[in-house]
Motif scaffolding. Sequence first.
Motif, PDB file in Angstrom:
ATOM      1  N   LYS A 173       2.374  16.598  -2.644  1.00 25.59           N
ATOM      2  CA  LYS A 173       2.429  15.836  -3.657  1.00 25.59           C
ATOM      3  C   LYS A 173       3.462  14.687  -3.276  1.00 25.59           C
ATOM      4  N   ALA A 174       4.570  15.141  -2.881  1.00 21.87           N
ATOM      5  CA  ALA A 174       5.556  14.163  -2.380  1.00 21.87           C
ATOM      6  C   ALA A 174       5.072  13.311  -1.398  1.00 21.87           C
ATOM      7  N   ILE A 175       4.787  13.719  -0.375  1.00 22.00           N
ATOM      8  CA  ILE A 175       4.332  13.205   0.989  1.00 22.00           C
ATOM      9  C   ILE A 175       3.216  12.302   0.518  1.00 22.00           C
ATOM     10  N   ASN A 176       2.150  12.894   0.020  1.00 23.17           N
ATOM     11  CA  ASN A 176       0.965  11.949  -0.234  1.00 23.17           C
ATOM     12  C   ASN A 176       1.235  10.787  -1.230  1.00 23.17           C
ATOM     13  N   ALA A 177       2.068  11.114  -2.065  1.00 23.77           N
ATOM     14  CA  ALA A 177       2.596   9.818  -2.943  1.00 23.77           C
ATOM     15  C   ALA A 177       2.966   8.641  -2.085  1.00 23.77           C
ATOM     16  N   GLU A 178       3.800   9.165  -1.235  1.00 25.23           N
ATOM     17  CA  GLU A 178       4.423   8.157  -0.233  1.00 25.23           C
ATOM     18  C   GLU A 178       3.113   7.496   0.785  1.00 25.23           C
ATOM     19  N   ILE A 179       2.281   8.176   1.109  1.00 23.71           N
ATOM     20  CA  ILE A 179       1.090   7.688   1.885  1.00 23.71           C
ATOM     21  C   ILE A 179       0.384   6.705   1.310  1.00 23.71           C
ATOM     22  N   ASP A 180      -0.007   7.139  -0.097  1.00 27.55           N
ATOM     23  CA  ASP A 180      -0.740   6.256  -1.059  1.00 27.55           C
ATOM     24  C   ASP A 180      -0.019   4.716  -1.397  1.00 27.55           C
ATOM     25  N   ASN A 181       1.363   5.200  -1.619  1.00 28.08           N
ATOM     26  CA  ASN A 181       2.125   3.664  -1.850  1.00 28.08           C
ATOM     27  C   ASN A 181       2.036   2.871  -0.433  1.00 28.08           C
ATOM     28  N   ILE A 182       2.235   3.300   0.735  1.00 33.82           N
ATOM     29  CA  ILE A 182       2.275   2.484   2.069  1.00 33.82           C
ATOM     30  C   ILE A 182       0.460   2.095   1.952  1.00 33.82           C
ATOM     31  N   THR A 183      -0.216   2.813   1.713  1.00 33.65           N
ATOM     32  CA  THR A 183      -1.716   2.466   1.931  1.00 33.65           C
ATOM     33  C   THR A 183      -1.940   1.292   0.630  1.00 33.65           C
ATOM     34  N   ALA A 184      -1.405   1.381  -0.491  1.00 36.26           N
ATOM     35  CA  ALA A 184      -1.906   0.311  -1.377  1.00 36.26           C
ATOM     36  C   ALA A 184      -1.158  -0.995  -0.942  1.00 36.26           C
ATOM     37  N   LEU A 185       0.007  -0.920  -0.429  1.00 42.18           N
ATOM     38  CA  LEU A 185       0.598  -2.134   0.001  1.00 42.18           C
ATOM     39  C   LEU A 185      -0.093  -2.860   1.019  1.00 42.18           C
ATOM     40  N   ILE A 186      -0.548  -2.089   2.107  1.00 42.70           N
ATOM     41  CA  ILE A 186      -1.370  -2.629   3.176  1.00 42.70           C
ATOM     42  C   ILE A 186      -2.783  -3.150   2.663  1.00 42.70           C
ATOM     43  N   CYS A 187      -3.192  -2.296   1.529  1.00 40.37           N
ATOM     44  CA  CYS A 187      -4.265  -2.983   0.949  1.00 40.37           C
ATOM     45  C   CYS A 187      -4.265  -4.226   0.309  1.00 40.37           C
ATOM     46  N   LYS A 188      -3.143  -4.524  -0.199  1.00 36.88           N
ATOM     47  CA  LYS A 188      -2.782  -5.871  -0.785  1.00 36.88           C
ATOM     48  C   LYS A 188      -2.559  -6.776   0.027  1.00 36.88           C
ATOM     49  N   ALA A 189      -1.726  -6.380   1.192  1.00 35.90           N
ATOM     50  CA  ALA A 189      -1.727  -7.334   2.111  1.00 35.90           C
ATOM     51  C   ALA A 189      -3.073  -7.936   2.865  1.00 35.90           C
ATOM     52  N   THR A 190      -3.878  -6.988   3.081  1.00 34.85           N
ATOM     53  CA  THR A 190      -4.934  -7.140   3.965  1.00 34.85           C
ATOM     54  C   THR A 190      -6.238  -7.728   2.920  1.00 34.85           C
ATOM     55  N   GLY A 191      -5.912  -7.638   1.691  1.00 28.62           N
ATOM     56  CA  GLY A 191      -7.254  -7.976   0.794  1.00 28.62           C
ATOM     57  C   GLY A 191      -8.292  -6.914   0.717  1.00 28.62           C
ATOM     58  N   GLY A 192      -7.817  -5.865   0.768  1.00 25.31           N
ATOM     59  CA  GLY A 192      -8.519  -4.519   0.533  1.00 25.31           C
ATOM     60  C   GLY A 192      -9.568  -4.258   1.785  1.00 25.31           C
ATOM     61  N   LYS A 193      -8.916  -4.450   2.797  1.00 33.96           N
ATOM     62  CA  LYS A 193     -10.026  -4.142   4.076  1.00 33.96           C
ATOM     63  C   LYS A 193      -9.792  -2.445   4.210  1.00 33.96           C
TER      64      LYS A 193
END
Length: 209
Positions: A173-193
Amino acid sequence: MAPPSYVSFVPKRVLGKFMHVTDQPLKRPGGKSLVYFMGAGFCPFCAAERWAIVKALERFGKWEGLVEDKSAGHDEKYLNVPTFNLARAKYASDAVEFAGKETADRNFEPLQELDDKDYEILDMYNPDQMIPFLLIDGQYMQVGAGYSPELIQNMTHDKVKAELGNPNSAIGKAINAEIDNITALICKATGGKGSACNSDSVKALTAKL
């Protein structure tokens, strides 16, 4: 690379330990969003954060040449934290460019020298050159790890991978939460690609940005 404008911009914490530091994206040729990492092999916090970086970026592209490694076995608060060595790894993605430096190996020996491009980024965002340092699209940065390396010190890589796949695991849960945080920031940066941007958990995080 034009320096970002910090005029009237107050950095604020957004997801986990990530700070929103500027509204000006840092794009690469072709319009790709840059994910930049600086760490060192001996550093246990770097070791922990690499799991999240590697797994998040796998959602947007493909790694080659990843080597399993461990953090230092002495002279650090947490020892033998399983991780990956990114020094010779290559990453390919249509939406994201990964760049970074591993300044030393797990035995504290110099590994990769910083160049002008590194200093250009560090002078803007991390002049004290603290590690681990993760910058996403020039807008979001984190110094430190998103979870404690104590959770996985002295584990095998296979054990960590098993924990990641266990929905009831505190470590997972701890590691996956950080994976999702990074994923969300990349999604924001790329416009959801990327298909990862369509998951409910990532959508909920992206909505906070």
